[in-house]
Design a protein around this motif. Sequence first.
Motif, short mmCIF file in Angstrom:
data_model
loop_
_atom_site.label_atom_id
_atom_site.label_comp_id
_atom_site.label_asym_id
_atom_site.label_seq_id
_atom_site.Cartn_x
_atom_site.Cartn_y
_atom_site.Cartn_z
N UNK A 1 1.53 3.49 -13.05
CA UNK A 1 2.63 2.91 -12.20
C UNK A 1 2.48 1.30 -12.63
N UNK A 2 0.93 0.92 -12.37
CA UNK A 2 0.88 -0.33 -13.11
C UNK A 2 0.57 -0.87 -12.37
N UNK A 3 0.58 -2.53 -11.91
CA UNK A 3 1.11 -3.78 -11.21
C UNK A 3 2.08 -3.64 -9.78
N UNK A 4 1.42 -4.26 -8.81
CA UNK A 4 1.97 -4.14 -7.57
C UNK A 4 3.70 -3.89 -7.50
N UNK A 5 4.48 -4.12 -6.76
CA UNK A 5 5.76 -5.11 -6.62
C UNK A 5 5.73 -5.79 -6.73
N UNK A 6 6.62 -7.10 -7.20
CA UNK A 6 6.49 -8.66 -6.87
C UNK A 6 7.48 -8.69 -5.45
N UNK B 1 0.85 -1.64 0.32
CA UNK B 1 -0.16 -0.15 -0.11
C UNK B 1 1.19 0.98 0.07
N UNK B 2 0.26 2.29 -1.34
CA UNK B 2 1.55 3.05 -1.10
C UNK B 2 0.98 4.90 -0.16
N UNK B 3 1.64 5.39 -0.48
CA UNK B 3 1.62 6.94 0.11
C UNK B 3 2.55 7.97 0.06
N UNK B 4 1.60 8.59 -0.76
CA UNK B 4 2.26 10.10 -1.31
C UNK B 4 1.68 10.02 -3.07
N UNK B 5 1.39 9.00 -3.84
CA UNK B 5 0.99 9.54 -4.60
C UNK B 5 -0.19 9.52 -4.84
N UNK B 6 -0.30 9.65 -6.50
CA UNK B 6 -1.85 9.97 -6.43
C UNK B 6 -2.82 9.45 -7.23
N UNK B 7 -3.81 9.39 -7.15
CA UNK B 7 -4.45 7.78 -7.71
C UNK B 7 -4.31 7.85 -9.28
N UNK B 8 -3.82 8.61 -10.19
CA UNK B 8 -3.02 9.08 -11.33
C UNK B 8 -1.84 7.82 -11.14
N UNK B 9 -1.43 8.44 -10.88
CA UNK B 9 0.23 8.41 -11.00
C UNK B 9 0.26 6.65 -10.38
#
Length: 220
Positions: free
Chosen positions: A93-98, A81-89
């Motif tokens: 970026x696409x799929x979360x890291x693995x 789960x990220x913080x500081x990134x906009x919904x568009x960003x």
Amino acid sequence: EVGLLTDEFNRMALSLGSIRQKMIEQNRRINTLYEASRIVSSTLTLPELLEGLVNQARKLVNAKYGAIGLRDSDGNLMKFITSGLTTGEVETIGAPPVGKGIIGLMLKEKRPIRIDSIGEDLRSAGFPSHHPAMKTFLGIPIISGDRILGSYYFCEKADEESFTKADEDILLSFATDAALTIERAELFDRIARHEEELEKIVEERTKELNAKTMELESAY
């Protein structure tokens, strides 16, 4: 003498300014910790809790970007789960890291990692071309006993400086409390799922009993 007094006055002014800035920063961190404790004490789902924890932790160290990742029993990245990134960003970026590179490394490390230049670190797996630029990094493990629950990830101080030992220390303390809260939330989540399963079993058994009752009644 006037010159000496002027120099002394200037030194005092600089000292007072420094003290004032430190008090402002300390007050900001106290307010952030208070808000974090409110989130921790609230009844939240695990995703809501993780989002609240990473938001407050990011504010503590004045970072532009943050994330919290949980690992499964096999050590793989389970939630991110990220913080500081906009919904568009996030969508770009696409799929979360693995769990490769430094992100994966932090799922195994029981110690913090500070990096001044991610691109020059041999442990880095790099970023996608459309990923926001990130240079400085601070990773903090979230540990309960001998078990690594996950990690905090922070990039880019808002003042464009590197992360410090003071940032590391305050987040280590924050991560200790977060570990207990995450474990509690995971327990509640398991209990809730178990209750749902029991309700389904009871509902199915009730339907079966009703069907058998109707069969017996029709036989008479």
